[in-house]
Design an enzyme around this catalytic site. Structure first.
Site, PDB file in Angstrom:
ATOM      1  NE  ARG A  75      22.605  11.954 -26.124  1.00 51.28           N
ATOM      2  CZ  ARG A  75      23.377  11.576 -25.106  1.00 51.28           C
ATOM      3  NH1 ARG A  75      22.937  10.668 -24.254  1.00 51.28           N
ATOM      4  NH2 ARG A  75      24.576  12.086 -24.949  1.00 51.28           N
ATOM      5  CB  SER A  76      17.546  16.482 -30.074  1.00 52.77           C
ATOM      6  OG  SER A  76      16.334  15.805 -29.828  1.00 52.77           O
TER       7      SER A  76
ATOM      8  N   GLY B 129      17.444  13.569 -25.380  1.00 55.22           N
ATOM      9  CA  GLY B 129      17.737  12.360 -24.608  1.00 55.22           C
ATOM     10  C   GLY B 129      16.630  11.921 -23.669  1.00 55.22           C
ATOM     11  CG  HIS B 130      13.750  14.315 -22.018  1.00 50.47           C
ATOM     12  ND1 HIS B 130      13.312  14.455 -20.715  1.00 50.47           N
ATOM     13  CD2 HIS B 130      14.617  15.329 -22.222  1.00 50.47           C
ATOM     14  CE1 HIS B 130      13.881  15.513 -20.162  1.00 50.47           C
ATOM     15  NE2 HIS B 130      14.675  16.062 -21.053  1.00 50.47           N
ATOM     16  CG  ASP B 131      13.652   7.102 -26.718  1.00 41.50           C
ATOM     17  OD1 ASP B 131      12.926   6.342 -26.059  1.00 41.50           O
ATOM     18  OD2 ASP B 131      13.915   6.907 -27.915  1.00 41.50           O
TER      19      ASP B 131
ATOM     20  CB  CYS C 138      10.315  18.467 -19.622  1.00 41.67           C
ATOM     21  SG  CYS C 138      11.952  18.147 -18.982  1.00 41.67           S
TER      22      CYS C 138
ATOM     23  CE1 TYR D 238      -1.095  15.632 -24.331  1.00 43.17           C
ATOM     24  CE2 TYR D 238      -1.268  14.641 -26.509  1.00 43.17           C
ATOM     25  CZ  TYR D 238      -1.821  14.929 -25.281  1.00 43.17           C
ATOM     26  OH  TYR D 238      -3.092  14.516 -24.991  1.00 43.17           O
TER      27      TYR D 238
ATOM     28  CG  LEU E 247       6.858   8.186 -31.904  1.00 45.06           C
ATOM     29  CD1 LEU E 247       7.247   6.711 -31.915  1.00 45.06           C
ATOM     30  CD2 LEU E 247       7.003   8.793 -33.296  1.00 45.06           C
TER      31      LEU E 247
ATOM     32  CE1 TYR F 114       4.442  11.996 -22.906  1.00 48.42           C
ATOM     33  CE2 TYR F 114       2.212  11.108 -22.879  1.00 48.42           C
ATOM     34  CZ  TYR F 114       3.083  12.166 -22.697  1.00 48.42           C
ATOM     35  OH  TYR F 114       2.600  13.398 -22.307  1.00 48.42           O
TER      36      TYR F 114
END
Length: 534
Positions: free
Chosen positions: A107-108, A110-112, A173, A187, A470, A472
């Site tokens: 995890r870097s 955590g926006h997955d 973000c 992106y 990927l 998203y």
């Protein structure tokens, strides 16, 4: 003599039994701690390893969970969270996870959208890179080394403090982590001018399955190719990236023009499809569709959010010639240095101190999210645009971002990186269904609507395969369950959508660098040689 031998045998057997019993009776976290003590020379367990009984475990875990769907009492929990403070801790984590047969989640930011960076359906540990977050700018060659745990906000801030005419093309973000964002493509609104993040990355450092730290030269061009768009978590743990910075104009112009259906939004959106990918590559105009309430009635409002690398005086003639339907006026526009425009895109008031780029909430208040994506290759007819809006209003909480292609994006071959979605696309759709309601069944209801909406969009988007992005992350395009059994037919299902023809090359790289498929998750790249490759 026989008595002595019998006694010796008994004592030896008892010693072995006690040793085995002690080892097998240790908790997973104690086994992990013992392994760290054995391998790491710079190890202080109190601020690196957090077990579930540690008072700080929940704080560390929740710090990077941005999707409330995965922040519940029933969400799977890791056996431990490791927060390395130097590269050797990453190496040790990989060794100890292998020895103890724990799956590793990396995890870097955590926006997955699907939580794959911190959830698993088998025993697992999280390696959270929050402390590995340095950003070092070299103005002489206009490059930056950024560690995987650095946020985009910190990257933008550090670059701007060194030189206000330099930038880097990536996301909106601020709290996105460099590790996952860049390895998935990266992106942003500079892509029509400069391409994706991965198109501007010139080196990287990764810890491989054997614990070796490799840079571009030592990892070789195949692995360097794979981690720039193929997802780093399938191949190792990304430590850092070397970015080639780009030159931007002293002033950029931004605008946000809103149109409702009764203001001719249908005609404007249709024309946007025709012209947005063909505009001058210095222009990026996103069409964002949101459900809003006006005079007590729910309608879809479209915001045309734009950025131009130049002045208002240069922008207006370009837009009015190619896209007069937008009706862009001078008072719709604002000019500012590029770094200030990052606040505009993140919907933060212009004039906010730049230090806000560094802000990271210690315990974010997440919302529920279901994200998906699509690629559009032919304009959607006007009558169908209105049908789409009608369904959006029924769902209430779903919005769409239409992001235009063209420019630099169609100049790069689809095989140059694992990211294949280049020429031939008019725009990318990001679907975002977000809600805060806590009522029973709300999650199931909202997620099911997202799936229904995605199915409704089938006639208007790419097919054979239906492409997906990927970054998203969407488990609905295919996922392996349980995640420790990687079935090749399932992997090809999601792999063809994310990577198209590049999937087989990714599998070849994976087979070479991680033949036993240690680095795996629900949508990882499989190895052809692994026992888990079914």
């Amino acid at each position: 003599m026989e008595t002595m031998r019998a006694l010796f045998f008994l004592l030896t057997t008892l010693t072995i039994f006690m040793s085995v019993s002690t080892t097998t009776s240790l908790s997973p976290i104690q086994n992990l701690l013992n392994c760290f003590y054995h391998y790491s020379q710079s190890f202080n367990s109190s601020d690196i390893i957090y077990g579930p009984k540690n008072p700080s475990f929940s704080t560390i875990l929740n710090m990077k969970i941005h999707n409330k769907r995965f922040k519940t009492a029933t969400s799977p929990k890791a056996l431990a969270i490791i927060t390395p403070k130097d590269d050797s801790h990453v190496q040790t984590t990989i060794k100890c996870a292998k020895i103890n047969n724990f799956q590793l989640r990396i995890r870097s930011g955590g926006h997955d959208y699907e939580g794959f960076s911190y959830l698993s359906d088998v025993p697992y540990v999280i390696i959270d890179l929050l402390h590995l977050n340095s950003v070092e700018v070299n103005l002489q060659d206009e490059t930056t080394w950024v560690e995987a745990g650095a946020t985009l906000g910190k990257i933008y801030y550090t670059i701007s403090k060194k030189n206000n005419s330099l930038a880097f093309p990536s996301g909106v973000c601020f709290s996105l982590g460099a590790g996952g964002h860049f390895s998935g493509g990266g992106y942003g609104n500079l892509m029509r001018k400069f391409g994706l993040s991965i198109d501007n990355i010139i080196d990287a450092k990764i810890v491989d399955v054997n614990g070796n730290i490799l840079d571009r030269k030592s990892m070789g061009e195949d692995l360097f190719w794979a981690i720039r768009g193929g997802g780093g978590a399938s191949f190792g743990v990304i430590l850092s990236w070397k970015l080639k910075l780009v030159q931007v104009t002293p002033q950029v112009t931004v605008f946000n023009v809103k149109r409702n259906m009764d203001e001719g939004a249908t005609d404007v959106v249709y024309k946007w499809q025709l012209v947005a990918p063909k505009l001058h590559k210095d222009i990026f105009i996103r069409a964002q569709h949101n459900v809003v309430t006006i005079s007590g009635k729910k309608i879809v409002q479209v915001s045309f959010i734009g950025q131009f690398l130049g002045t208002i005086e240069r922008l207006l003639p370009l837009i009015n010639e190619s896209f007069p339907e937008l009706g862009l006026k001078k008072n719709d526009c604002s000019s500012m240095p590029w770094i200030n425009s990052t606040f505009f895109w993140y919907d933060i008031p212009i004039g906010t101190p730049l230090e806000a780029l560094l802000d990271e909430p210690k315990d974010p208040k997440p919302i529920y999210i279901k994200g998906q994506s699509d690629y559009v290759k032919k304009p959607i007819p006007k009558k169908d645009i209105e049908s789409i809006w009608k369904l959006m209003v029924e769902g209430e909480t779903l919005s769409m971002q239409w992001n235009p292609y063209g420019g630099r994006m169609e100049e790069i071959l689809p095989s140059e990186t694992p990211f294949p979605h280049r020429a031939g696309n008019l725009f990318l759709i990001q679907y975002i269904n977000s809600w805060i309601e806590e009522s029973p069944g709300a999650i199931e209801h909202r997620v099911n609507f997202s799936r229904l909406f995605h199915e409704f969009m089938t006639p208007y988007v790419s097919n054979s395969p239906r492409e997906a992005f990927l970054n998203y992350r969407d488990a609905d395009v295919g996922a392996n369950h349980p995640s420790n059994a990687t079935k090749i037919d399932v992997a090809r299902t999601y792999g063809s959508k994310y990577f198209k023809e590049n999937f087989e090359r990714l599998v070849s790289v994976k087979t070479k660098v991680d033949p036993e498929n240690f680095f795996r998750y629900e949508q990882s790249i499989p190895s052809r040689l692994s026992k888990t490759h079914i």
